[in-house]
Design a protein around this motif. Structure first.
Motif, PDB file in Angstrom:
ATOM      1  N   SER A  30     146.653 179.107  32.471  1.00  0.00           N
ATOM      2  CA  SER A  30     147.492 180.151  33.048  1.00  0.00           C
ATOM      3  C   SER A  30     146.749 181.464  32.892  1.00  0.00           C
ATOM      4  N   GLY A  31     146.326 182.038  34.021  1.00  0.00           N
ATOM      5  CA  GLY A  31     145.482 183.220  33.972  1.00  0.00           C
ATOM      6  C   GLY A  31     146.140 184.437  34.582  1.00  0.00           C
ATOM      7  N   THR A  32     145.859 185.584  33.995  1.00  0.00           N
ATOM      8  CA  THR A  32     146.322 186.870  34.507  1.00  0.00           C
ATOM      9  C   THR A  32     145.098 187.705  34.851  1.00  0.00           C
ATOM     10  N   PHE A  33     145.086 188.227  36.072  1.00  0.00           N
ATOM     11  CA  PHE A  33     143.936 188.983  36.570  1.00  0.00           C
ATOM     12  C   PHE A  33     144.231 190.472  36.400  1.00  0.00           C
ATOM     13  N   VAL A  34     143.643 191.042  35.380  1.00  0.00           N
ATOM     14  CA  VAL A  34     143.942 192.410  34.978  1.00  0.00           C
ATOM     15  C   VAL A  34     143.182 193.412  35.842  1.00  0.00           C
ATOM     16  N   GLU A  35     141.857 193.234  35.930  1.00  0.00           N
ATOM     17  CA  GLU A  35     140.992 194.077  36.750  1.00  0.00           C
ATOM     18  C   GLU A  35     139.930 193.185  37.373  1.00  0.00           C
ATOM     19  N   VAL A  52     146.014 167.574  22.236  1.00  0.00           N
ATOM     20  CA  VAL A  52     145.717 168.805  22.956  1.00  0.00           C
ATOM     21  C   VAL A  52     145.221 169.881  21.988  1.00  0.00           C
ATOM     22  N   ALA A  53     144.453 170.795  22.554  1.00  0.00           N
ATOM     23  CA  ALA A  53     144.052 172.014  21.840  1.00  0.00           C
ATOM     24  C   ALA A  53     144.411 173.189  22.735  1.00  0.00           C
ATOM     25  N   GLN A  54     144.892 174.253  22.134  1.00  0.00           N
ATOM     26  CA  GLN A  54     145.327 175.421  22.900  1.00  0.00           C
ATOM     27  C   GLN A  54     144.564 176.646  22.436  1.00  0.00           C
ATOM     28  N   VAL A  55     144.028 177.393  23.419  1.00  0.00           N
ATOM     29  CA  VAL A  55     143.238 178.565  23.084  1.00  0.00           C
ATOM     30  C   VAL A  55     143.627 179.729  23.991  1.00  0.00           C
ATOM     31  N   ARG A  56     143.287 180.921  23.529  1.00  0.00           N
ATOM     32  CA  ARG A  56     143.418 182.127  24.333  1.00  0.00           C
ATOM     33  C   ARG A  56     142.010 182.591  24.652  1.00  0.00           C
ATOM     34  N   ALA A  57     141.747 182.879  25.925  1.00  0.00           N
ATOM     35  CA  ALA A  57     140.411 183.276  26.341  1.00  0.00           C
ATOM     36  C   ALA A  57     140.491 184.577  27.131  1.00  0.00           C
ATOM     37  N   VAL A  58     139.551 185.464  26.893  1.00  0.00           N
ATOM     38  CA  VAL A  58     139.507 186.770  27.551  1.00  0.00           C
ATOM     39  C   VAL A  58     138.114 186.980  28.132  1.00  0.00           C
ATOM     40  N   LEU A  59     138.066 187.376  29.387  1.00  0.00           N
ATOM     41  CA  LEU A  59     136.803 187.733  30.033  1.00  0.00           C
ATOM     42  C   LEU A  59     136.724 189.248  30.095  1.00  0.00           C
ATOM     43  N   ALA A  60     135.654 189.802  29.526  1.00  0.00           N
ATOM     44  CA  ALA A  60     135.537 191.261  29.439  1.00  0.00           C
ATOM     45  C   ALA A  60     134.191 191.724  29.975  1.00  0.00           C
ATOM     46  N   ARG A  91     136.157 196.155  28.592  1.00  0.00           N
ATOM     47  CA  ARG A  91     137.472 196.141  29.238  1.00  0.00           C
ATOM     48  C   ARG A  91     137.854 194.706  29.595  1.00  0.00           C
ATOM     49  N   THR A  92     139.113 194.353  29.329  1.00  0.00           N
ATOM     50  CA  THR A  92     139.620 193.036  29.706  1.00  0.00           C
ATOM     51  C   THR A  92     139.755 192.959  31.219  1.00  0.00           C
ATOM     52  N   ARG A  93     139.143 191.932  31.806  1.00  0.00           N
ATOM     53  CA  ARG A  93     139.218 191.736  33.253  1.00  0.00           C
ATOM     54  C   ARG A  93     140.138 190.574  33.616  1.00  0.00           C
ATOM     55  N   VAL A  94     140.029 189.469  32.869  1.00  0.00           N
ATOM     56  CA  VAL A  94     140.880 188.299  33.091  1.00  0.00           C
ATOM     57  C   VAL A  94     141.263 187.746  31.727  1.00  0.00           C
ATOM     58  N   GLU A  95     142.518 187.351  31.590  1.00  0.00           N
ATOM     59  CA  GLU A  95     142.980 186.741  30.343  1.00  0.00           C
ATOM     60  C   GLU A  95     143.669 185.429  30.678  1.00  0.00           C
ATOM     61  N   LEU A 116     149.938 187.636  58.450  1.00  0.00           N
ATOM     62  CA  LEU A 116     149.711 188.740  57.528  1.00  0.00           C
ATOM     63  C   LEU A 116     148.225 188.800  57.212  1.00  0.00           C
ATOM     64  N   ALA A 117     147.537 189.727  57.818  1.00  0.00           N
ATOM     65  CA  ALA A 117     146.101 189.850  57.615  1.00  0.00           C
ATOM     66  C   ALA A 117     145.815 190.720  56.400  1.00  0.00           C
ATOM     67  N   GLY A 118     144.578 190.699  55.951  1.00  0.00           N
ATOM     68  CA  GLY A 118     144.174 191.591  54.876  1.00  0.00           C
ATOM     69  C   GLY A 118     143.991 190.881  53.551  1.00  0.00           C
ATOM     70  N   TRP A 119     143.570 191.648  52.578  1.00  0.00           N
ATOM     71  CA  TRP A 119     143.250 191.153  51.250  1.00  0.00           C
ATOM     72  C   TRP A 119     144.517 190.682  50.533  1.00  0.00           C
ATOM     73  N   VAL A 120     144.420 189.546  49.844  1.00  0.00           N
ATOM     74  CA  VAL A 120     145.553 188.980  49.108  1.00  0.00           C
ATOM     75  C   VAL A 120     145.101 188.712  47.669  1.00  0.00           C
ATOM     76  N   PRO A 121     145.060 189.736  46.820  1.00  0.00           N
ATOM     77  CA  PRO A 121     144.564 189.540  45.450  1.00  0.00           C
ATOM     78  C   PRO A 121     145.539 188.752  44.580  1.00  0.00           C
ATOM     79  N   THR A 122     144.980 187.836  43.799  1.00  0.00           N
ATOM     80  CA  THR A 122     145.788 187.044  42.873  1.00  0.00           C
ATOM     81  C   THR A 122     146.193 187.893  41.672  1.00  0.00           C
ATOM     82  N   ILE A 123     147.463 187.821  41.322  1.00  0.00           N
ATOM     83  CA  ILE A 123     147.975 188.513  40.140  1.00  0.00           C
ATOM     84  C   ILE A 123     148.036 187.560  38.953  1.00  0.00           C
ATOM     85  N   GLN A 124     148.559 186.373  39.189  1.00  0.00           N
ATOM     86  CA  GLN A 124     148.668 185.359  38.133  1.00  0.00           C
ATOM     87  C   GLN A 124     148.531 183.991  38.771  1.00  0.00           C
TER      88      GLN A 124
END
Length: 268
Positions: free
Chosen positions: A52-57, A77-85, A89-93, A197-205
């Motif tokens: 489950s990812g959130t796109f911050v920037e 199962v193993a569960q982790v939190r991952a952050v791409l920076a 600055r956090t870009r994706v979590e 609906l034309a144009g950019w459709v950025p993913t939020i989550q």
């Protein structure tokens, strides 16, 4: 990807995995899922099974750091939190669930594979779509063939059904795996095109599940919308492998520019 110690991994984000000037969301989640799998949590749990990812920037192509914090390691199962920076600055979590997948078929399934014409009868998506006003470098690494019935939007006559289906292969001939399926779950063009609906459709989550190891060969992908409003749209993706088994599914929330007309298709 290189280990930097302390749960940190160096990555180089490849501009080839882009739509326009933006790196593809499924690719970014695959980068984080790979880092999760290379962390201590991945020792007995080699496959991403949910993310489950959130796109911050939006990150830029180039160097980035993926940081992984292990939340829990269990027997299955193993569960982790991952952050791409980048640049501190956090870009994706993302929260990533790791496990061990096999190629066994489902005990029960309500979803039959989407019906598509043979691959060679479907439209091969180009890197320079006519009239799009931007390049799609992603189409050089993912070979996507779209059902001709779902291409009416390209001729100015979108169907309004909110569905786009396609065949997908990796262009280098590689077989699909749990990581690359995250790319297949975020296909282009967005289903908003079929709604006019034309144009950019950025993913939020985006939340994705990988159900089983895919068979070698192409996958079939069905992308559909459920509800559009408030400048937001959902996209639901299902992916079937060459044996007709559901191997992955996802739901995402995306931003979209909605016209003032509240009922463009004449329906309630």
């Amino acid at each position: 990807m290189s280990a930097l110690g302390d749960g940190r991994f160096g990555a180089v984000l490849d501009a080839e995995w882009s739509v326009g000037t933006r790196l593809h969301g499924g690719y970014l989640l695959a980068v984080l899922a790979r880092a999760a799998g290379e962390s201590a949590a991945g020792a007995g749990h080699p496959h991403v099974t949910a993310v489950s990812g959130t796109f911050v920037e939006p990150p830029e192509p180039g160097e980035a750091v993926a940081s992984v914090r292990v939340l829990r390691v269990g027997r299955s199962v193993a569960q982790v939190r991952a952050v791409l920076a980048q640049e501190g600055r956090t870009r994706v979590e993302a929260h990533v669930t790791l496990g061990l997948l096999d190629d066994a078929g489902p005990w029960w399934s309500a979803h039959e594979p989407v019906r598509l014409p043979p691959e060679q009868e479907c439209f091969l998506a180009p890197t320079d779509p006519p009239g799009a006003g931007m390049r799609v470098p992603l189409m050089a690494v993912v070979e996507e063939r779209i059902d001709p019935e779902h291409l009416a939007f390209a001729f100015g006559a979108p169907s309004g059904h909110g569905v786009i289906a396609s065949w997908q292969r990796l262009a280098d001939g590689s077989d699909w795996d749990p990581l690359s399926l995250l790319v297949a779950l975020d296909p282009v063009p967005p289903v908003s095109f079929d709604l006019g609906l034309a144009g950019w459709v950025p993913t939020i989550q985006l939340s994705a599940y990988i159900r089983r190891l895919p068979a070698p060969g192409p996958v079939r992908v069905r992308l559909a919308a459920t509800d559009v409003g408030g400048d937001r749209m959902d996209e639901v993706a299902h992916v079937w492998d060459d044996k007709g088994r559901l191997v992955a599914q996802a739901t995402q929330l995306a931003a979209v520019r909605v016209p003032a007309d509240p009922n463009p298709w004449g329906r309630v």
